[in-house]
Design a protein around this motif. Structure first.
Motif, PDB file in Angstrom:
ATOM      1  N   THR A 138      -0.113  15.990   5.112  1.00  0.00           N
ATOM      2  CA  THR A 138       0.491  16.629   6.273  1.00  0.00           C
ATOM      3  C   THR A 138       1.875  17.139   5.894  1.00  0.00           C
ATOM      4  O   THR A 138       2.407  16.831   4.824  1.00  0.00           O
ATOM      5  N   ALA A 139       2.472  17.895   6.815  1.00  0.00           N
ATOM      6  CA  ALA A 139       3.795  18.468   6.545  1.00  0.00           C
ATOM      7  C   ALA A 139       4.844  17.384   6.331  1.00  0.00           C
ATOM      8  O   ALA A 139       5.818  17.588   5.594  1.00  0.00           O
ATOM      9  N   ASP A 140       4.660  16.232   6.968  1.00  0.00           N
ATOM     10  CA  ASP A 140       5.638  15.156   6.788  1.00  0.00           C
ATOM     11  C   ASP A 140       5.255  14.194   5.677  1.00  0.00           C
ATOM     12  O   ASP A 140       5.826  13.104   5.565  1.00  0.00           O
ATOM     13  N   GLY A 141       4.274  14.574   4.860  1.00  0.00           N
ATOM     14  CA  GLY A 141       3.982  13.814   3.656  1.00  0.00           C
ATOM     15  C   GLY A 141       2.952  12.716   3.782  1.00  0.00           C
ATOM     16  O   GLY A 141       2.740  11.955   2.833  1.00  0.00           O
ATOM     17  N   GLU A 142       2.298  12.582   4.929  1.00  0.00           N
ATOM     18  CA  GLU A 142       1.268  11.558   5.064  1.00  0.00           C
ATOM     19  C   GLU A 142       0.033  11.931   4.241  1.00  0.00           C
ATOM     20  O   GLU A 142      -0.341  13.108   4.164  1.00  0.00           O
ATOM     21  N   ILE A 143      -0.582  10.926   3.636  1.00  0.00           N
ATOM     22  CA  ILE A 143      -1.740  11.140   2.778  1.00  0.00           C
ATOM     23  C   ILE A 143      -3.015  10.816   3.544  1.00  0.00           C
ATOM     24  O   ILE A 143      -3.129   9.758   4.168  1.00  0.00           O
ATOM     25  N   PHE A 144      -3.980  11.726   3.470  1.00  0.00           N
ATOM     26  CA  PHE A 144      -5.305  11.510   4.043  1.00  0.00           C
ATOM     27  C   PHE A 144      -6.331  11.564   2.916  1.00  0.00           C
ATOM     28  O   PHE A 144      -6.450  12.585   2.225  1.00  0.00           O
ATOM     29  N   VAL A 145      -7.040  10.471   2.725  1.00  0.00           N
ATOM     30  CA  VAL A 145      -8.169  10.452   1.800  1.00  0.00           C
ATOM     31  C   VAL A 145      -9.376  10.983   2.561  1.00  0.00           C
ATOM     32  O   VAL A 145      -9.708  10.500   3.649  1.00  0.00           O
ATOM     33  N   CYS A 146     -10.027  11.979   2.004  1.00  0.00           N
ATOM     34  CA  CYS A 146     -11.130  12.661   2.683  1.00  0.00           C
ATOM     35  C   CYS A 146     -12.464  12.235   2.062  1.00  0.00           C
ATOM     36  O   CYS A 146     -12.669  12.411   0.852  1.00  0.00           O
ATOM     37  N   VAL A 147     -13.351  11.679   2.886  1.00  0.00           N
ATOM     38  CA  VAL A 147     -14.610  11.140   2.392  1.00  0.00           C
ATOM     39  C   VAL A 147     -15.771  12.010   2.877  1.00  0.00           C
ATOM     40  O   VAL A 147     -15.726  12.558   3.974  1.00  0.00           O
ATOM     41  N   PRO A 148     -16.843  12.138   2.079  1.00  0.00           N
ATOM     42  CA  PRO A 148     -17.884  13.109   2.393  1.00  0.00           C
ATOM     43  C   PRO A 148     -19.056  12.606   3.221  1.00  0.00           C
ATOM     44  O   PRO A 148     -19.767  13.408   3.828  1.00  0.00           O
ATOM     45  N   ILE A 149     -19.315  11.292   3.230  1.00  0.00           N
ATOM     46  CA  ILE A 149     -20.538  10.766   3.841  1.00  0.00           C
ATOM     47  C   ILE A 149     -20.228  10.083   5.175  1.00  0.00           C
ATOM     48  O   ILE A 149     -19.366   9.206   5.230  1.00  0.00           O
ATOM     49  N   PRO A 150     -20.910  10.469   6.260  1.00  0.00           N
ATOM     50  CA  PRO A 150     -20.696   9.772   7.537  1.00  0.00           C
ATOM     51  C   PRO A 150     -21.023   8.288   7.430  1.00  0.00           C
ATOM     52  O   PRO A 150     -21.873   7.879   6.640  1.00  0.00           O
ATOM     53  N   ASP A 151     -20.353   7.514   8.253  1.00  0.00           N
ATOM     54  CA  ASP A 151     -20.529   6.056   8.234  1.00  0.00           C
ATOM     55  C   ASP A 151     -21.292   5.624   9.477  1.00  0.00           C
ATOM     56  O   ASP A 151     -20.889   5.912  10.598  1.00  0.00           O
ATOM     57  N   MET A 152     -22.413   4.922   9.279  1.00  0.00           N
ATOM     58  CA  MET A 152     -23.195   4.403  10.405  1.00  0.00           C
ATOM     59  C   MET A 152     -23.278   2.884  10.336  1.00  0.00           C
ATOM     60  O   MET A 152     -24.234   2.278  10.803  1.00  0.00           O
ATOM     61  N   GLY A 153     -22.250   2.307   9.706  1.00  0.00           N
ATOM     62  CA  GLY A 153     -22.225   0.862   9.537  1.00  0.00           C
ATOM     63  C   GLY A 153     -22.548   0.425   8.125  1.00  0.00           C
ATOM     64  O   GLY A 153     -22.423  -0.748   7.792  1.00  0.00           O
ATOM     65  N   GLN A 154     -22.973   1.381   7.282  1.00  0.00           N
ATOM     66  CA  GLN A 154     -23.325   1.038   5.906  1.00  0.00           C
ATOM     67  C   GLN A 154     -22.110   1.017   4.987  1.00  0.00           C
ATOM     68  O   GLN A 154     -22.218   0.731   3.799  1.00  0.00           O
ATOM     69  N   GLY A 155     -20.933   1.321   5.532  1.00  0.00           N
ATOM     70  CA  GLY A 155     -19.698   1.179   4.781  1.00  0.00           C
ATOM     71  C   GLY A 155     -19.352   2.330   3.863  1.00  0.00           C
ATOM     72  O   GLY A 155     -18.505   2.182   2.978  1.00  0.00           O
ATOM     73  N   MET A 156     -19.949   3.524   4.091  1.00  0.00           N
ATOM     74  CA  MET A 156     -19.721   4.614   3.152  1.00  0.00           C
ATOM     75  C   MET A 156     -18.316   5.191   3.224  1.00  0.00           C
ATOM     76  O   MET A 156     -17.811   5.698   2.225  1.00  0.00           O
ATOM     77  N   ILE A 157     -17.677   5.141   4.379  1.00  0.00           N
ATOM     78  CA  ILE A 157     -16.291   5.610   4.442  1.00  0.00           C
ATOM     79  C   ILE A 157     -15.423   4.749   3.538  1.00  0.00           C
ATOM     80  O   ILE A 157     -14.592   5.252   2.766  1.00  0.00           O
ATOM     81  N   THR A 158     -15.627   3.446   3.597  1.00  0.00           N
ATOM     82  CA  THR A 158     -14.849   2.527   2.762  1.00  0.00           C
ATOM     83  C   THR A 158     -15.195   2.700   1.289  1.00  0.00           C
ATOM     84  O   THR A 158     -14.296   2.763   0.434  1.00  0.00           O
ATOM     85  N   THR A 159     -16.480   2.768   0.975  1.00  0.00           N
ATOM     86  CA  THR A 159     -16.899   2.880  -0.426  1.00  0.00           C
ATOM     87  C   THR A 159     -16.395   4.172  -1.055  1.00  0.00           C
ATOM     88  O   THR A 159     -15.888   4.177  -2.185  1.00  0.00           O
ATOM     89  N   ALA A 160     -16.538   5.282  -0.327  1.00  0.00           N
ATOM     90  CA  ALA A 160     -16.077   6.567  -0.861  1.00  0.00           C
ATOM     91  C   ALA A 160     -14.567   6.559  -1.056  1.00  0.00           C
ATOM     92  O   ALA A 160     -14.049   7.038  -2.084  1.00  0.00           O
ATOM     93  N   ALA A 161     -13.839   6.022  -0.087  1.00  0.00           N
ATOM     94  CA  ALA A 161     -12.381   5.938  -0.223  1.00  0.00           C
ATOM     95  C   ALA A 161     -11.991   5.046  -1.394  1.00  0.00           C
ATOM     96  O   ALA A 161     -11.005   5.307  -2.099  1.00  0.00           O
ATOM     97  N   HIS A 211     -23.455  11.469  13.925  1.00  0.00           N
ATOM     98  CA  HIS A 211     -24.645  11.971  13.237  1.00  0.00           C
ATOM     99  C   HIS A 211     -24.566  11.564  11.779  1.00  0.00           C
ATOM    100  O   HIS A 211     -23.487  11.330  11.238  1.00  0.00           O
ATOM    101  N   GLN A 212     -25.735  11.478  11.136  1.00  0.00           N
ATOM    102  CA  GLN A 212     -25.786  11.006   9.752  1.00  0.00           C
ATOM    103  C   GLN A 212     -25.532  12.099   8.724  1.00  0.00           C
ATOM    104  O   GLN A 212     -25.394  11.804   7.544  1.00  0.00           O
ATOM    105  N   SER A 213     -25.468  13.361   9.150  1.00  0.00           N
ATOM    106  CA  SER A 213     -25.313  14.447   8.184  1.00  0.00           C
ATOM    107  C   SER A 213     -24.454  15.559   8.756  1.00  0.00           C
ATOM    108  O   SER A 213     -24.782  16.131   9.809  1.00  0.00           O
ATOM    109  N   ILE A 214     -23.380  15.885   8.065  1.00  0.00           N
ATOM    110  CA  ILE A 214     -22.564  17.029   8.462  1.00  0.00           C
ATOM    111  C   ILE A 214     -23.397  18.298   8.357  1.00  0.00           C
ATOM    112  O   ILE A 214     -23.387  19.152   9.254  1.00  0.00           O
ATOM    113  N   THR A 215     -24.149  18.432   7.283  1.00  0.00           N
ATOM    114  CA  THR A 215     -24.947  19.629   7.042  1.00  0.00           C
ATOM    115  C   THR A 215     -25.980  19.837   8.139  1.00  0.00           C
ATOM    116  O   THR A 215     -26.084  20.927   8.722  1.00  0.00           O
ATOM    117  N   GLU A 216     -26.760  18.791   8.429  1.00  0.00           N
ATOM    118  CA  GLU A 216     -27.831  18.950   9.412  1.00  0.00           C
ATOM    119  C   GLU A 216     -27.302  19.057  10.833  1.00  0.00           C
ATOM    120  O   GLU A 216     -27.965  19.641  11.699  1.00  0.00           O
TER     121      GLU A 216
END
Length: 730
Positions: A47-70, A378-383
């Motif tokens: 962001t403009a004030d220097g905050e860092i955002f880690v961007c993850v590709p797979i939606p999380d439905m409880g399987q922990g993919m946001i955490t794993t990808a990060a 949803h489980q897929s950004i694409t779909e």
């Protein structure tokens, strides 16, 4: 404190009907539509004030993919996830030749227990590329060699001068053309240098979930957004005839009453969107009350003769008299049976299972003449983008999809129906509309796990060895795995036949599709065969998996099974559980192993019989082969989750129809396992075979826990469970 990116409530923008959400920049189709001035590769945003955002590709439905990808990204960039924001990555795909959204090199959908496998390489490469950009930019700033630089705690560190430059101070420099780094020159960290991969990382959303922060699609809201409740046709294959339109329009808060047309309108094809009547009001409760007051006549004649009992009877008839749709064979099964010292036969049956997602389906949509934006779980950004395009006929570069955290998905949230409904209604009324399903909607309109029946036959020689294997299936879905997987191909003489029963039941993937029941049928019957042969089940399995070293499966994703790993899993779980020890009367142990997609899991379940008709699971001991353990804490959580799902479905899962209408539509009729029924002890061992890449985890533990349970019940009581659910057949 973990600084987690919060998705705030939707806000109206002045002079427009558009709204924005604070989870992240919206995932969407064209990079040109995105403000990338603060991005350093798709995996990192500032962001403009220097905050860092880690961007993850797979939606999380409880399987922990946001955490794993990060976790993967943090390893390459030495970031502290406790002080870093997390958000969904913008869409990285493209439009294919037909105009549909297609994934690019970065997978962005969850399914098949493949998420970690699929993103492992691309995320490593992308994060490593970002790291090299920062180092290259810092080297030019300091006029020094890159050999003098390293990264540490979100900064580039000069080993000679001990100076450091924060990543945020180098962002603009990495964007300049003269600082470009060839992607092929960026290599991920060597395994020996890793400090995070292979170590526990707690769920980055744990605190937000526990404190009720609005992370899920169902939380999305805006002051001017209308709320919709839809009365969908309850029949397996039916249509709307009439309703009391004027009465509904006169009810408090009701703005619109809209007929939702079936898609496709061809009643011989499965629906994408069911026929229904939408009540659109100022609030959800107003819409819900009006929907309850709707006097609707449905035509359900096309499937009125279908019921769960009728489907089961047709399966029995097909196994006895029907012709298989297809088959696989090897050797001579007839000769093996004829020459056998003993032939063992049994028939197994399981009913339909519902998904019962914790968060009912939902979608908020804002469809305009030349654009559309949605907020959904949803489980897929694409779909999700393709679902919007199907409902609006808009080109995909005009679509933005904000995919939120899912309150479970299990495969059901890969479907397009709830997204298409919201888009169709928003387009119809010219305003933002949120569609929220009730629990009854979620069950009555479910895409169920198929029901199936299996006629099993095994040939045993004088030494108690398996010499022939024959499976014949009949199901209301295309269930092939039980008739195609080992011992097929392990023994020389085998025949697998599968048949399909025509029906109107809507089916879909359910956690570990096909494997979830094939594992029970195969491992349950192997246990029967072992006992019939007078063999210990563990010894019998070890001998079976010694028949070949490897085997290429003919079921998706066509893995190569290495049976030395199977045997190691079995021996490990047997040792950890003290399998085979003397048990008290009414107690028993059951062992099973099964391969699901790209991972393998073995369990030993210990039960105590509670009289003749009930039991208590006291302990589950597990060993999983999931390749490289990226986040062991997340893996253990998924193994435990699969165990609970499997134990629950096996004991209670039974979705019923009568006269073409579901009669199971809430937790009063579709029972789930209570917390007091959960095993008080679960021990999980993550096997290390020296893999350099991860394999599957999310669905892998579920299939083998069901046969381990039924085998344990047999050991404790002498009762063989061949029909599910156990609660109705013990």
């Amino acid at each position: 404190m973990n600084k987690i990116s919060r998705r705030g409530f939707l806000k109206s923008t002045a002079g427009t009907a558009a709204f924005a959400i604070a989870l992240s920049t919206s995932p969407h189709i064209l990079a040109a539509d995105t403000d990338n001035s603060g991005n350093v590769t798709p995996c990192l945003r500032f962001t403009a004030d220097g905050e860092i955002f880690v961007c993850v590709p797979i939606p999380d439905m409880g399987q922990g993919m946001i955490t794993t990808a990060a976790h993967i990204i943090a390893e390459e960039l030495d970031l502290d996830l406790e002080t870093t924001h997390i958000e969904m990555m913008s869409f990285q795909g493209h439009a294919d030749a037909t105009g549909r959204a297609a994934e690019g090199p970065m997978p962005q959908g969850a399914g098949g227990s493949l998420s970690t496998m699929m993103v492992w390489g691309p995320l490593q490469a992308t994060a490593a590329y970002a790291r090299e950009l920062f180092i290259h930019a810092a080297a030019i700033q300091w006029q020094t060699s890159e050999r003098n630089l390293t990264i540490k705690g979100g900064a580039v560190y000069n080993k000679k001068t001990r100076e450091s430059l924060q990543y945020r101070d180098l962002v603009s420099h990495t964007r300049q053309a003269e600082y470009a780094v060839l992607r092929g020159n960026a290599s991920p960290k060597p395994a020996k240098d890793r400090t995070r991969i292979g170590r526990d990382q707690r769920n980055v959303h744990a605190q937000a979930i526990a404190t009720g922060s609005p992370l899920f699609g169902i939380d999305s809201d805006a002051p001017d957004m209308l709320q919709a409740v839809i009365r969908r046709c309850p029949h397996l294959n039916g249509s709307l005839v009439s309703y009391n339109r004027e009465t509904l329009l006169a009810m408090p808060g009701v703005r619109h009453v809209v007929e939702v047309a079936r898609r496709p309108d061809d009643l011989t094809r499965p629906w994408l969107v069911p026929n229904g009547l939408a009540i659109i009001a100022d609030t959800f409760w107003q819409a819900k009350k009006a929907a309850n007051a709707a006097e609707i006549e449905w035509d359900g004649s096309r499937a009125a003769a279908e019921s769960s009992s009728v489907l089961k009877a047709r399966m029995v008839d097909h196994l006895e008299n029907g012709t298989p749709a297809d088959s696989t064979r090897g050797g001579d099964i007839d000769a093996a049976v004829k020459n056998a010292a003993q032939v063992v036969e049994a028939t197994y049956y399981h009913p339909h299972w519902a998904h019962a997602c914790m968060e009912p389906h939902n979608c908020a949509a804002d469809v305009k003449e030349d654009s559309a934006e949605i907020w959904t779980s949803h489980q897929s950004i694409t779909e999700s983008i393709n679902a919007v395009a199907a409902a609006t006929d808009l080109p995909i570069h005009k679509i933005k999809s904000n995919v939120m955290r899912c309150g479970t998905g299990f495969g059901r949230k890969y479907a397009p129906d709830f997204i298409m409904e919201a888009c169709l209604l928003s387009k119809e009324v010219g305003s933002p509309v949120k569609v929220t399903w009730t629990r009854e909607d979620e069950m009555e309109q479910d895409h169920l796990n198929p029901s199936g029946m299996y006629k099993m036959r095994a040939a045993i020689d004088n030494d108690g060895r398996l010499t022939g294997w024959h499976v014949r299936t009949a199901a209301d879905g295309w269930i092939r795995n039980a008739a195609k997987e080992p011992p097929m191909g392990l023994v020389d003489n085998f025949l697998g036949e599968w048949g399909y029963i025509e029906n109107n039941v809507r089916r879909g993937p359910w956690r570990g599709p096909q494997h979830n029941t094939a594992g029970w049928v195969i491992q349950g019957f192997l246990n029967e065969v072992a006992h019939a042969a007078g063999r210990d089940p563990l010894d019998f399995l070890l001998e079976l998996f010694s028949m070949k070293d490897v085997q290429k499966l003919d079921t998706w994703p066509y893995p190569l099974l290495e049976y030395s790993r199977f045997k190691k899993l079995l021996k490990t779980v047997a040792k950890d559980s003290k399998y085979g020890r003397r048990m008290k009367k009414g107690w028993g142990q059951g062992i099973a192993i099964y391969h699901t997609f790209s991972g393998t899991c073995a369990h030993v379940v210990e039960v105590e019989m509670l009289g003749e008709k009930d039991y208590r699971v006291h302990k589950v001991t597990s060993a999983i082969d999931c390749g490289l353990a990226v986040n062991p804490l997340g893996i253990r959580a998924q193994v435990e989750s699969g165990i609970h799902d499997g134990l629950c479905a096996a004991k209670y899962g039974n979705f019923l129809f009568e006269s073409g209408v579901p009669i199971t539509n809430n937790f009063d009729t579709y029972r789930k396992m209570r917390i007091g029924e959960a095993p008080p002890e679960i021990n999980v061992r993550i096997m290390d075979f020296g893999d350099e890449e991860p394999r599957g985890t999310g669905e892998v533990s579920l299939p083998p826990v069901i046969p381990a349970l039924t085998n344990a019940i047999f050991s404790a009581s002498g009762k063989r469970i061949r029909t599910l659910p156990i609660a109705e057949n013990l």
